[in-house]
Motif scaffolding. Sequence first.
Motif, mmCIF file in Angstrom:
data_model
loop_
_atom_site.group_PDB
_atom_site.id
_atom_site.type_symbol
_atom_site.label_atom_id
_atom_site.label_comp_id
_atom_site.label_asym_id
_atom_site.label_seq_id
_atom_site.Cartn_x
_atom_site.Cartn_y
_atom_site.Cartn_z
ATOM 1 N N ALA A 108 0.825 -1.203 0.000
ATOM 2 C CA ALA A 108 0.000 0.000 0.000
ATOM 3 C C ALA A 108 0.862 1.257 0.000
ATOM 4 N N GLY A 109 0.593 2.144 -0.986
ATOM 5 C CA GLY A 109 1.196 3.463 -0.975
ATOM 6 C C GLY A 109 0.404 4.390 -0.079
ATOM 7 N N PRO A 110 0.837 5.632 0.091
ATOM 8 C CA PRO A 110 0.151 6.533 1.026
ATOM 9 C C PRO A 110 -1.301 6.822 0.655
ATOM 10 N N ALA A 111 -1.608 7.001 -0.618
ATOM 11 C CA ALA A 111 -2.997 7.254 -1.004
ATOM 12 C C ALA A 111 -3.862 6.027 -0.735
ATOM 13 N N ALA A 112 -3.323 4.839 -1.039
ATOM 14 C CA ALA A 112 -4.070 3.604 -0.786
ATOM 15 C C ALA A 112 -4.293 3.398 0.706
ATOM 16 N N ILE A 113 -3.289 3.744 1.518
ATOM 17 C CA ILE A 113 -3.459 3.628 2.968
ATOM 18 C C ILE A 113 -4.629 4.487 3.436
ATOM 19 N N LEU A 114 -4.676 5.729 2.968
ATOM 20 C CA LEU A 114 -5.770 6.621 3.363
ATOM 21 C C LEU A 114 -7.119 6.089 2.898
ATOM 22 N N PHE A 163 -10.132 13.292 5.363
ATOM 23 C CA PHE A 163 -10.379 11.901 5.749
ATOM 24 C C PHE A 163 -11.766 11.793 6.379
ATOM 25 N N GLY A 164 -12.562 10.855 5.876
ATOM 26 C CA GLY A 164 -13.902 10.642 6.400
ATOM 27 C C GLY A 164 -15.007 11.064 5.463
ATOM 28 N N LEU A 165 -14.677 11.788 4.384
ATOM 29 C CA LEU A 165 -15.714 12.249 3.460
ATOM 30 C C LEU A 165 -16.202 11.150 2.521
ATOM 31 N N LEU A 166 -15.369 10.125 2.262
ATOM 32 C CA LEU A 166 -15.733 8.985 1.413
ATOM 33 C C LEU A 166 -16.163 9.424 0.014
ATOM 34 N N LEU A 167 -15.421 10.327 -0.569
ATOM 35 C CA LEU A 167 -15.688 10.753 -1.936
ATOM 36 C C LEU A 167 -14.939 9.854 -2.910
ATOM 37 N N PRO A 168 -15.491 9.633 -4.121
ATOM 38 C CA PRO A 168 -14.850 8.703 -5.067
ATOM 39 C C PRO A 168 -13.600 9.268 -5.741
ATOM 40 N N GLU A 202 -10.007 4.755 5.385
ATOM 41 C CA GLU A 202 -11.273 5.484 5.392
ATOM 42 C C GLU A 202 -12.448 4.527 5.249
ATOM 43 N N ARG A 203 -12.318 3.562 4.342
ATOM 44 C CA ARG A 203 -13.397 2.578 4.177
ATOM 45 C C ARG A 203 -13.545 1.704 5.418
ATOM 46 N N ALA A 204 -12.425 1.306 6.006
ATOM 47 C CA ALA A 204 -12.490 0.475 7.218
ATOM 48 C C ALA A 204 -13.131 1.240 8.369
#
Length: 433
Positions: A265-271, A335-340, A275-277
Amino acid sequence: MIGGTTPATDTGGARSAVPGGDALDYRDLFDALAVPKIVLDPDLVVLDANRSYTELLGMPVDALVGRTLADALARVPGGPPPVPRAMDAIARCLRTGMPEVVEPTRWDLPDPRTGETGARYWMLLVLPVMRAGDAAVRAVVVRVEEIDAADVEGTDGDATPAQMSWHSTVARMRATAAAEREAAVTLQSSVLTPPPDVPGLTLDVRYQPANRITRVGGDWYDVVLRESGRAVLVVGDVAGHDVDAAAAMAHLKGVLRTVAVEDDAGPAAILDRAERAAAALRIEAFAAVTVAVVDPPAPDGSRRVTWARAGSLPPLVRWADLGAELLDDRPGRLFGLLLPKERPEQARVLEPCAALLLFTDGLVERRGELLSDSLEHLRRDVERVVDLRLERLADCVLARSTPIRGTDDVALVALQVDDVPADGPEAVGTMTA
């Protein structure tokens, strides 16, 4: 002044809508309170006093407002009041943001009903006034309640049941506050742990709470070392400076570090994964987070750093020549907005002796100053530090927040690419004026 030209509590005209379409005048409400109350600013200047308080002292409100508390009370008929104990409690409330209780204190004011002066006792409750989202105490309200002299003095030197009840109440309130502080400190200490040892890197972390009593808040830092040798650095900020914010922070930190340990996981994937978890676990919190992944060293000792931001501030790098640069890229969604929308990543290569700083907004935000200006001031301050030791750099950077300590939490992660063996000589310099 409440009900005057400038409301002490910023009520926007000191009126508010109530059911039925009428407006509530806070001057009328303040005066209707039966218990005497006085409002003080942080310099202990009287902002307002309700009718019960002015009748107690036998002085009009205009004779109190605008004067310091000591000056105002010194003008009360009947001699100087026992101010020191009250002043100490008010000073503690201003410093800590915690309510203070002053046990019954004797002040022999004339009785307004009879005009006679006799032994009279008063119990004070000092309450802080703070604006939402701001830990600084803007004013204090002092509540004065008379206690029956017989309850305080007792008979034949023995304490009465009422007297014991007052002492018990004060002791219980203080014990409760102490227990809350201890629990909060335990929580924070269990979450904000020292960074791991990473070969070839020097790491340092700092945490400065806005709430100096509970010493907890919503900011955090973290460093995760993967099996591959990559290091993952995180700083984050959940709104708030209390135990609730610290609890939300602890949940988010746990989710992020669980995801960060996965080597693919890179940094964007980590975020994104975190966020989904968090949403699946019903962790309802928004946060500004920066995640940086540091690769193993290249043959020349340099390190590639890749980072992604979720509504947070840009990293700052101090190069080997002591020049400083803000890595001002696109911040990405909170973080937390869950935007695509995809989160952007950026990357730079740090040569040996270069240092990277990740920090939360409490380090730089200044009331009345543009954020861009504050960040530029930080960059210039970093350039003034010519001591190559990372610990010294972190200390100097954090010292910038001293003038506004108490307004926001600060979390800081600092990383430096090693140039000499750990047991080699230290490069030591000075800090310019």
